[in-house]
Design an enzyme around this catalytic site. Structure first.
Site, PDB file in Angstrom:
ATOM      1  N   SER A 156     -57.012  57.560  86.350  1.00 45.09           N
ATOM      2  CA  SER A 156     -56.432  56.287  86.781  1.00 45.09           C
ATOM      3  C   SER A 156     -57.415  55.142  86.622  1.00 45.09           C
ATOM      4  CB  SER A 156     -55.945  56.360  88.230  1.00 45.09           C
ATOM      5  OG  SER A 156     -56.967  55.960  89.130  1.00 45.09           O
ATOM      6  N   ILE A 157     -56.885  53.941  86.644  1.00 50.18           N
ATOM      7  CA  ILE A 157     -57.688  52.729  86.538  1.00 50.18           C
ATOM      8  C   ILE A 157     -58.611  52.548  87.737  1.00 50.18           C
ATOM      9  CG2 ILE A 157     -56.048  51.181  87.697  1.00 50.18           C
ATOM     10  CD1 ILE A 157     -56.697  49.130  85.432  1.00 50.18           C
ATOM     11  N   LYS A 158     -58.295  53.214  88.841  1.00 50.54           N
ATOM     12  CA  LYS A 158     -59.075  53.047  90.065  1.00 50.54           C
ATOM     13  C   LYS A 158     -60.505  53.592  89.942  1.00 50.54           C
ATOM     14  CE  LYS A 158     -55.722  51.282  92.627  1.00 50.54           C
ATOM     15  NZ  LYS A 158     -55.794  49.949  93.241  1.00 50.54           N
ATOM     16  N   ASP A 159     -60.762  54.416  88.938  1.00 50.16           N
ATOM     17  CA  ASP A 159     -62.137  54.889  88.729  1.00 50.16           C
ATOM     18  C   ASP A 159     -63.084  53.713  88.538  1.00 50.16           C
ATOM     19  OD1 ASP A 159     -61.032  57.396  88.777  1.00 50.16           O
ATOM     20  OD2 ASP A 159     -61.530  57.908  86.709  1.00 50.16           O
ATOM     21  N   ALA A 212     -63.675  51.927  91.957  1.00 46.71           N
ATOM     22  CA  ALA A 212     -64.303  52.843  92.911  1.00 46.71           C
ATOM     23  C   ALA A 212     -65.808  52.914  92.666  1.00 46.71           C
ATOM     24  CB  ALA A 212     -63.678  54.225  92.807  1.00 46.71           C
TER      25      ALA A 212
END
Length: 455
Positions: free
Chosen positions: A44-47, A50
């Site tokens: 996901s793009i959240k890596d 994060a």
């Protein structure tokens, strides 16, 4: 040039591909490209954000070696944090909501995180909400850091530094529209801000969901809790305003229904071969709602935030979709109408097995319902009789009642074809259905397979 070798998995974050979409946007006048963020190690793009938030916290001394990362997450941010924690040697505790898919929770646990599931339908200020649970844990656990992705501006900084420049370079500066499902605000604001600095004419469109207050806030500046109600869409929409939002980076908000997002996600996977999550379906559904605003020479970039594996138990589960009335499927009635009415061949329970075999041969059928008067008493099939012949040669002289299997299941005429797999399996190759006049019809696994192959 040889492929690069990485020292750890965190170095593989970013530089995701930009892929042109074809079939799901075939009727749009312009080119549409998807920034496929599923190729990040956490899918996901959240890596991106994060890791960035953690790096900033380390520089600012907010977390020390061996500390504990605490966050409220719908799953994807937690995954990115969990990967970073593994490499950097931290512990993780995540609070999430009970509307999130089981797959997301299981994935977080598989990466060593402790997960606390909180109720969805409570106010953000409620001590039971996942926001407040995460805040409380930070005060109770020594050397812990509460990430707070919603108000942590390193969230949008990650996209300003990474996602925006990547899109600008990949489109050679030709991008005219950015379309993003809006949640914490980090992706759309960070990416949009960078692109608008490059070209102020670029349009940034945010996709919201019914039940979220973001669209009304954007249009009026008002935080109207009357807009807020439970919704099924995951990973975007909010019931409060995160500090990552900046109205100057966004040009329009568009709402998409839970159903339209889910249906479109399945279409993208089947028609483009890109296995994506709920929000990606909503982004394309929202873009299609806005297609009258697009021109021939526009270059649209949409963000595909996460991977479809997060939604196997929901969007990609036929039963889940059927229960909500979101799956348009043929029914048993439709199948029978397509096949035409066929005579149901039966045999009496006190007939000989030899008689049953003769009927099967005459009518070229595999399954033969057994009657006891007007009642369905059982069934004999070529498969079961074949097994008996191997074991005992005189089976032809036995009564059907002595060798029959249990009666075939009887299903409603309105049963969706997809649900017939609950009844037809390796041990049971057919079902019966009865119309309003009481007439029975048999449907075999071959009828079902032929129906699916035509679809």
């Amino acid at each position: 040039m040889p492929a690069r070798v990485y020292d750890n998995i965190l170095q593989t974050i970013g530089n995701t591909p930009l892929v042109r979409l074809n079939r799901v946007v075939a009727d749009l006048p312009c080119k549409v490209y998807a920034k496929v963020e599923t190729t990040n190690p956490g899918n996901s793009i959240k890596d991106r954000m994060a890791l960035k938030m953690l790096e900033v916290a380390e520089k600012e001394g907010k977390i020390k070696p061996g500390g504990t990362i605490i966050e409220g997450t719908s799953g994807n941010t937690g995954m990115g944090l969990a990967l970073a924690a593994i490499v950097k040697g931290y512990k993780c505790i995540f609070a999430t909501t009970d509307k999130q898919s089981k797959e997301k929770v299981d994935i977080l646990k598989a990466h060593g995180a402790e997960v606390i599931v909180c109720p969805t339908n409570v106010e953000p200020e409620d001590p039971r909400s996942y926001y407040q649970v995460a805040r409380r844990l930070q005060t109770e656990i020594p050397n812990s850091w509460y990430v707070n992705q919603y108000d942590n501006l390193a969230n949008r900084l990650a996209h300003y530094e990474q996602t925006g420049p990547e899109i600008w370079e990949q489109t050679e500066g030709k991008v005219t529209h950015l379309v993003v499902a809006a949640g914490t605000g980090g992706t759309i604001v960070g990416t949009g801000k960078y692109l608008k600095e490059k070209n102020p004419n670029i349009q940034v469109w945010a996709i919201d969901t019914y039940g979220s207050l973001l669209k009304k806030w954007f249009e009026t500046g008002e935080l109207d809790m009357g807009e807020v109600h439970p919704y099924i869409s995951e990973g975007f929409g909010e019931d409060f305003l995160p500090e990552n939002y900046d109205r100057n980076a966004i040009d329009h908000f568009e709402k998409v229904t839970d159903k339209d997002g889910a249906v479109m996600a399945r279409r993208i996977t089947k028609e483009e071969g890109i296995f994506i999550g709920y929000s990606a379906g909503s982004v394309i559904a929202g873009l299609r709602q806005l297609k009258d605003r697009l021109k021939k020479d526009d270059v649209v970039v949409v963000i595909f935030h996460d991977h479809g594996s997060r939604y196997i138990g929901k969007v990609y589960n036929d039963e889940w979709m059927l229960d909500r009335g979101w799956l348009e499927v043929d029914t048993v009635r439709d199948l029978i109408n397509g096949l035409g009415r066929r005579r149901l061949v039966t045999i009496d329970h006190d007939a000989k097995v030899a008689d049953a075999l003769a009927l099967m041969k005459k009518y070229d059928i595999e399954h033969l319902p057994v009657m006891n008067g007007l009642e369905m008493a059982g069934c004999v099939s070529q498969g079961s009789l074949f097994k008996m012949f191997i074991e005992q040669a005189d089976v032809k002289d036995q009564l059907v009642a002595d060798v029959m299997d249990k009666a075939l299941p009887v299903v409603s005429m309105d049963t969706p074809l997809e649900r017939l797999t609950n009844f037809i399996n390796k041990d049971n190759g057919a079902v019966l259905t009865r119309d309003e006049s009481g007439q029975f019809t048999i449907l075999t696994k071959y009828d079902i397979l032929n129906a699916f192959s035509k679809g």
